[in-house]
Design a protein around this motif. Structure first.
Motif: not given
Lengths: 358, 293, 395, 233, 283
Positions: D212-218
């Protein structure tokens, strides 16, 4: 209401199927179009059908593996025949005497099943299987040491000695002579009786399955822990299925024994138990109609293979292995269903699926 | 003195059961299946050794080795052809298949070698050792059988405990999925187990027929069932369990015959098994597993 | 509705199977008549059938009897005159299978029967032949129950009781032993039957039995306990009413505990010398009552043994000789009664019942053999002792 | 390094994984987070060959491993620490570690053992003990130690923090970071979102079988949505 | 020692916390666990667990995986016998009761990994829940005596009524194992309700459900409580659900209770946040 309809329709089909088979065989018989070979097998087929249905109750419906079912058949065979011989003077009417004997055989096998079941049904899986095997062997061993005779004073029972120490009075008759079993049985079993027994067995088993008790038994098979969690008493229902199954095996035993002039304990050993298990597995677990068909076909099959002489059992073994592989291997299963899709028209296929529950 | 001689007979018979039971238990441990055909592999082993030593006049050691090779190949073949396709099938299907294999081996043996019994020549000779002024006689075969059982047991314990393959077997029997993640080829490991079990069956066949030298296509059937009982008795899946189960079963059988009744010896053996299982539902050394809720 | 259709299909299948079964019968009967009723007037050979264990653990006995009978049939057919057509069906030493096999023979059109080779199936098939009125002469089903109450069932071999009491008598007469041990097979009709009469005869003759032990089909590997019991009770002779396979184990194991009593066996012991690879020195001095001796020097036996070895590569045992004798006994009886192959089974049966008690027959298994109307044979058992790997008459 | 391309996995009739695609680059820590039953473990099992995908493909080190046998995948340098540790409870600690080095030639095992023991002194102390007697944290260490024995290029960890005390979780996570610094690429599946995000280079959120969501850890750790998804509004 | 003490039948309603909702405070708690604990081979899986549940309360049991939540359910239903402590159900000591007796006494449950009778029909599954409420024996069933027909008709009616809670009447004839995951979870609840419990234990009822299904489930749980007037304890990871419907929440970690309170209290409890989300590193 829908489900009731489904279940009862399936039942009607099963009954109808058996009745139709009976009628057809009777017609063939009366017109003389039946071989002696097949005619001689009619009663054992009936006995094996009852055995298969009864074992299916334990293996397919209750879900516990039993490798000693022939032991109960043995109990029924011996007590049934003893009853029949002892009652000869009291009940001269043979059909009634047979009926009473079958009931006595069933009852004593049921008692044996209960006695064995109480301690044993706590075990599970392979351990239960080996214990039932052990009980089958024990029953065989004990019957080989059992001497029973009848005279005016009634039944005499002796263990581990021999027939002479039964001390029968003049005119008495040795019935069970240890390892020599019973000989000189007057053949009373008929195909009609076998058919009647199958119908009674079907009535008991199908009605049991489709009732409160039967549901509880199947619940234990599907998920014991969940069954306990809704308040189903595990031992009670396991025992109910096991004892009913044993009693029916006993009835089959009497029918079987009364078809031969001699019966010995060794007949009801491990190999017979396995034979019946094969009927049940090939007929489909929990599938009563399948058991009937498998028992019939697999009893006739070795006779049909007679012309292959010594190769007969090798062929039988290979066929058995191939069937197991064909019905259980995923790749092969997929292949077969593909084949069926291509070869059979779809309406036929659907019909086949629907009939699997019986 | 009778007691001692019964004990020795019991140990000797029990050792044969134990060696067969080891094969059962190893296969059960890893494949979770009751290999009913194991007893018939024993019979094949004995026949091979018989033909090697009496018909082709090979030395006994070569006969035994040849039997082991043939049984190993046979065991692996059976596994590949009959059991492997059923790895995910119900245990009942596997049992029926195993019985089918058993029927097949017995009847094929009958076709090949006829049902006429053959008398096995002991591979270790028939000499006797007399003790206590001849009041106690022990046959060399009995001593060799018992020794073989101990050696095999020790070797298996070493194998499963110390070698890479042995550890892999234990890993597979505990958790096949995790074993795969370690890079263990589970199918290969199961084949190796069958190979070892079948090689043991060959040895068991030779020893069985050395001590009780009649050889028929049905020779393996009853010792097979007894050994299977022994394996369950000791706790199926456990190697020391199979050994203890086999020995105890042999001793109980002989003592039951000797002190209670020869007519009831089978009933006694099976009754002891049942009572043991009722007290210890997983056998003497078996570990009971409870279902996680 | 579709379900019903499917059931119909499986139903058709079953019927197909059944009729297929019947069909294959008539096919296999070939020149014969399918239902056993004599409809064709011209038949050239008597249809002679028998059941026996041709596969399974007891197959040696069945095959031996069958082979013996086959040699006899070939000889007789070669002579011209009476002709036989022989058919053996497998009964796996099981009563149920035996009845099936017998019914198969009925479909083939059996006219005279060789009964069954072993006792348990014999009891079952003899009841069938009795009710079907087909005459039966069994080579080797020796239990009394086989002939009991059946006027048309005869035995070629000694009945079990005879063997038991004859053995006891023989032991006493020849003073072979004073303290007797018996080992018998407790789940075997034959073994138990002989033991029963042996024990009662021994009592009658004051022959002391010091040890009685048993074994079963499932425990016939280890005899150490039985032998230890006999030994510790000081038995000087062991009576072994059993077939030779377990007996060979007993001999071997007795030796391995350093026990050397005398052994006395019955007709089932015959064959022990033919066991492949058997160390005949173990059997040295073993005595047995047997009607047949393959080492005998009389002409008929020599010729029979020679033929048997040629054809089957084995030395014939008593079962083979019994099978052989049965066919010859039939030949004699049929000739005397003037039966022809076109007679029905029931007709032949009545003639045979009439004639059998009167004939005297000389065969491999005895000279001057006669039968009582009960079906029991009367021939003199020969006491044999094994010396230097061969039978030697004890008389 | 690892490329998962549109995989669909079924349990019988249940469509467990619906078209999941993602990738892991060399040297990264990538985390896959999501609620219980979202399908995280299923994804890992499919990558390591225990389950099969119906469609799509998996590439590891430029090679297609979609239908490679699990033990062959391990040989290529992809290790998987399964959920619930799955250590061999009846074997000793050392034997467990040796199993981890099953694919390696037996010569190098000693050296690897030394290394792992140096990293986990607790395991050294208990190396003769049967693994079933270890505490939960020790078992997790063993599971990780075991997977390191084969010197994997990519290490997949399935819920290493499950059932561990916070202090142990802390420790496990620092070990993961150390391993990463030593050159092992890491794919981490976690329920402990905060912790996982804090060490991850990139993250994917899995919900009912789909990403559903992806991105950098931060990015994700600062996102409110994650907090909502886990503790509710 | 413990056995000598008779089960205390008259209990003063003393909830160990003030979790019990107001409407239930003056009633006897339906369930009270005192100092409950269990060890598996030396490993303490649960220790010092105290909890009281009001007659009509919906309570939540949360905590990270492996915290011991399902163990609590297994102890309450006697799948395991506790090593320490007492469980009072409706004021009665449940010492030495079996799972079957516990169910008859009034606790029903669902399972984390669904345990339906998957080869039986949906209706039969519910009828099995009703097992102890329809009373005719084996012979009545085999011989099809009137008691059978009466019993079956009643069972059918009741089963349909229960299925209507989740609007599942249409599925009655299907094989339970063939239902979609969410429906299976709902069926398990219906089956548990069929045993007419005082207390219903739900183990992760929303696992595997999509958000809209979960929302519907929440409504239904409350509806069940309201209409049947029973108590419910649920284990759940979906915090929306737990926070949304539970009146009291108990947080477990490492087999011990680390917090109890209302949803609001729990949400802001730093210990809980740490246990659940883990500490933020390098904060």
């Amino acid at each position: 209401m829908k489900i009731m309809g489904k279940a009862s329709r399936s039942k009607v089909i099963t009954y109808g199927f058996v009745i139709a088979a009976f009628v057809i065989v009777q017609l063939l018989k009366s017109s003389g179009n039946i071989s002696s070979s097949l005619q001689g097998q009619l009663v054992p087929i009936c006995a094996y059908v009852v055995m298969a249905i009864s074992l299916n109750l334990t293996v397919g419906v209750l879900g516990e593996l039993s490798l000693g079912h022939a032991g109960f058949m043995s109990v029924g065979a011996f007590t049934g025949v003893v009853a029949c011989i002892s009652l000869e003077s009291i009940i001269p009417f043979t059909i009634l005497r047979m009926t009473v004997s079958i009931i006595i055989g069933a009852f004593s096998a049921g008692v044996a099943g209960t006695l064995i079941g109480i301690p044993v049904l706590r075990l599970e899986g392979d351990y239960l299987a080996i214990v039932t095997l052990a009980f089958g062997e024990i029953i065989k061993n004990i019957t080989n040491c059992l001497y029973v005779g009848v005279d005016k004073a009634g039944l005499h029972v002796n263990f581990l000695t021999d027939a002479t120490s039964l001390n029968l009075s003049e005119g008495g008759r040795v019935i069970i002579d240890g390892p020599m079993g019973i000989s000189g049985i007057t053949k009373l079993s008929t195909f009609t009786m076998g058919f009647a027994l199958i119908m009674v067995t079907l009535f008991i088993v199908l009605n049991l399955i489709d009732s409160r008790s039967g549901r509880a038994i199947m619940a234990l098979r599907d998920n014991r822990i969940a069954a306990e969690s809704v308040g189903i008493h595990v031992t009670k229902y396991k025992l109910m299925a096991f004892a009913t199954s044993a009693a029916l095996a006993g009835a089959a035993g009497t029918l079987y024994a009364m078809n031969y002039s001699t019966i010995i304990a060794s007949k009801f050993g491990f190999n017979t138990s396995i034979l019946i298990l094969v009927f049940v597995v090939l007929g489909g677990l929990g599938n009563i109609r399948g058991s009937i068909i498998a028992a019939t076909v697999l009893t006739i099959l070795p006779e049909m293979l007679r012309q292959f002489n010594n190769y007969r059992m090798v062929i039988y073994a290979i066929v058995l292995i191939l069937i197991m592989l064909a019905t259980n291997d995923d790749n092969l299963k997929g292949f077969l269903s593909n084949l069926r899709n291509r070869l059979l028209p779809s309406n036929l296929r659907k019909g086949k699926k629907g009939a699997e529950n019986g | 003195m009778t007691f001692l001689s019964f004990l020795i007979s019991g140990l000797s018979l029990g050792s044969v059961y134990a060696i067969i039971a080891l094969g059962y238990t190893m296969v059960y441990g890893i494949a979770k299946m009751l290999n009913f055909a194991h007893g018939d592999v024993i019979m094949v082993g004995a026949y091979v050794c018989f033909f090697a030593t009496t018909r082709w006049d090979l030395p006994p050691t070569v006969g035994v080795l040849l039997a082991m090779v043939v049984c190993t190949v046979l065991g692996v073949l059976i596994e590949r052809l009959a059991y492997k396709p059923l790895r995910s099938a119900s245990s009942l299907a596997v049992i029926i298949t195993a019985i089918g294999v058993s029927y097949f081996l017995q009847n094929a043996a009958q076709l090949l070698w006829t049902s006429n019994p053959k008398v096995f020549t002991s591979v270790v000779g028939n000499s006797l050792i007399k003790l206590f002024d001849g009041r106690l006689t022990i046959s060399v075969i009995a001593i060799i059988t018992i020794t073989a059982c101990i050696v095999i047991m020790a070797a298996l314990t070493w194998f499963t405990g110390k070698t890479k393959m042995g550890k892999a077997m234990r890993a597979c029997s505990e958790d096949k999925g995790a074993a795969q993640l370690m890079g263990i080829d589970v199918n290969f490991t199961i084949s190796v187990t069958f190979a070892i079990g079948s090689a043991l069956a060959a040895i068991a066949g030779v020893l069985l027929c050395s001590a009780y030298p009649t050889l028929m296509p049905t020779t393996g059937a009853m010792p097979g069932i007894k050994a299977f009982t022994a394996a369950v008795f000791g706790g199926i899946g456990s190697i020391p369990g199979a050994m203890i189960g086999g020995l105890l079963l042999g001793i109980i059988e002989i003592f039951g015959k000797g002190y209670i009744s020869t007519q009831l010896s089978d009933a006694i053996v099976f009754a002891v098994l049942i009572i043991t299982l009722l007290v210890k539902p997983a056998g003497l050394l078996g570990k009971q597993t409870t279902e996680k809720v | 509705m579709k379900k019903i259709f499917c059931v119909f299909i499986s139903f058709v299948l079953i019927i197909g199977l059944m009729s297929g079964c019947g069909g294959s019968d008539s096919a296999s009967s070939g020149d014969g008549n399918a239902t056993g009723k004599n409809e064709e007037p011209v038949a050239v050979a008597f249809k002679l059938g028998g059941t026996g264990p041709l596969t399974g653990g007891a197959a040696i006995y069945g095959n031996a009897a069958k082979n013996g009978a086959q040699i006899a049939v070939e000889e007789i057919n070669a002579q011209g005159g009476i002709q036989f057509e022989l058919k053996y069906e497998d009964d796996e030493h099981d009563a149920e299978k035996a009845v099936n096999a017998y019914n198969k023979l009925k479909d083939w059109g059996i006219q005279i029967s060789l009964g069954s080779v072993t006792s348990t199936p014999g009891v079952a098939t003899s009841a069938e032949t009795f009710s079907d009125r087909i005459f039966a002469l069994t080579p080797s089903a020796s239990a009394t129950a086989v002939i009991e109450g059946k006027d048309n069932v005869y035995q070629m071999c000694f009945a079990d009781p005879n063997q038991g009491s004859a053995s006891a008598q023989y032991i006493v007469d020849k003073k072979l032993g004073t303290k007797i041990a018996v080992i018998y097979k407790n789940d075997d009709v034959y073994s138990k039957g002989i033991y029963n009469t042996f024990a009662s005869k021994a009592k009658e003759l004051n022959l002391e039995i010091v040890s009685t032990t048993t074994f079963t089909e499932d425990s016939q590997t280890d005899f150490s306990v039985q032998l230890a019991n006999a030994k510790s009770n000081g038995a000087d002779l062991i009576f072994l009413p059993m077939y030779y396979t377990p007996a060979s184990l007993i001999l071997q194991q007795a030796k391995s505990i350093g026990y050397a009593p005398k052994y006395f066996g019955v007709d089932g012991m015959d064959g022990i010398l033919t066991l492949e690879n058997f160390d005949t020195s173990l059997a040295e001095g073993v005595m047995l009552l047997t009607p047949f001796n393959a080492d005998s020097t009389d002409e008929r036996t020599v010729s029979f043994v020679k033929k048997y070895k040629e054809l089957f590569n084995e030395t014939p045992n008593q079962f083979a000789a019994d099978g052989y004798d049965c066919v010859y006994a039939y030949k004699e009886a049929l000739e005397t009664a003037g039966c022809t192959p076109d007679m029905s089974a029931a007709e032949i049966c009545e003639k045979m019942v009439e004639i059998f008690p009167d004939i005297t027959f000389d065969g491999l298994t005895g000279e001057g053999v006669t039968w009582a109307a009960t079906g029991e044979v009367s021939k003199s058992p020969k006491g044999m002792v094994i010396e230097n790997g061969a039978y030697v008459g004890m008389d | 390094m690892l490329k998962v391309n549109d995989i669909n996995v079924f349990y019988g009739a249940i469509h467990a994984i619906k078209g999941v695609s993602f990738q892991v680059n060399k040297g990264e820590i990538v985390t896959l987070i999501g609620a219980n039953g979202a399908g995280k473990s299923t994804v890992l099992k499919t990558i390591s060959g225990l389950l099969r995908t119906k469609t799509g493909g998996i590439n590891f080190l430029e090679e297609n491993i979609t239908s490679t046998a699990p033990h062959k995948i391990v040989e290529r340098g992809l290790a998987h620490v399964p959920e619930g540790r799955r250590i061999f409870l009846q074997m000793t600690v050392q034997e467990n570690l040796e199993m981890g080095a099953y694919t390696c030639p037996s010569g190098g095992v000693e050296a690897e053992l030394e290394k792992v023991y140096a990293q986990f002194p607790r395991l050294m102390e208990r190396r003769r003990q049967v693994a079933g007697t270890l505490s939960g944290g020790e078992q997790q260490m063993l599971a990780i130690g075991r997977s390191l024995m084969s010197h994997p290029k990519l290490l997949m960890l399935d819920e290493p923090s499950m059932g561990l005390a916070p202090i142990l979780v802390e420790q496990i996570f620092s070990i993961i970071q150390e391993m990463n610094k030593a050159g092992t690429t890491i794919l981490l599946v976690e329920q402990n979102a905060q912790m996982a995000l804090s060490i991850a280079d990139r993250a994917y959120v899995l919900e009912t079988g789909a990403i559903s969501i992806s991105g950098t850890g931060k990015e994700l750790s600062e996102s409110d949505e994650i907090r909502k998804a886990y503790l509710g509004g | 020692m413990d056995k000598a003490k008779k089960p205390e039948t008259k209990m003063v309603p003393v909830p160990s916390t003030n979790l019990v909702p107001e409407r239930d405070v003056d009633k006897l708690p339906v369930l009270e666990a005192r100092n409950l604990g269990i060890e598996f081979g030396g490993l303490t899986a649960l220790a010092g667990f105290n909890m009281a549940i009001g007659r009509t309360e919906i309570a939540g049991l949360i905590g990270p995986n492996g915290a011991g939540k399902t163990t609590v359910f297994n102890l309450l239903t006697k799948v395991y016998q506790p090593t320490h402590g007492t469980i009072l159900l409706d004021g009665r000591d449940t010492n030495n009761m079996t799972t079957v007796q516990i169910n008859k006494a009034g606790i029903a449950r669902t399972f984390q990994n669904i345990r339906l009778f998957s080869n039986l029909s949906v209706e039969d599954n519910v009828k099995l829940g009703l097992h102890n409420n329809i009373n005719y024996g084996m012979w009545n069933g085999i011989l099809r005596l009137p008691a059978y027909w009466k019993g079956e008709r009643r069972a059918h009616e009741q089963a349909m009524e229960l299925l209507s809670i989740f609007d599942m009447q249409d599925l009655a004839g299907n094989r339970a194992g063939s239902l979609p995951y969410g429906a299976q979870r709902r069926l398990e609840i219906v089956r548990a309700l069929a045993t007419k419990p005082l207390l219903l234990l739900l183990d992760e009822p929303a696992a595997g459900m999509n958000p809209s299904e979960t929302a519907e489930l929440m409504e239904n749980i409350v509806k069940i409580r309201d209409t049947l007037q029973i108590a419910i304890i649920l284990i759940e990871h979906d915090m929306n659900l737990v926070m949304g419907i539970c009146e009291g929440i108990c947080v477990l970690n490492f087999g011990k209770i680390i917090a109890k309170g209302t949803p609001r209290e729990i949400r802001n409890n730093p210990q809980v946040i740490e246990a659940y989300l883990g500490k933020k590193r390098e904060d």
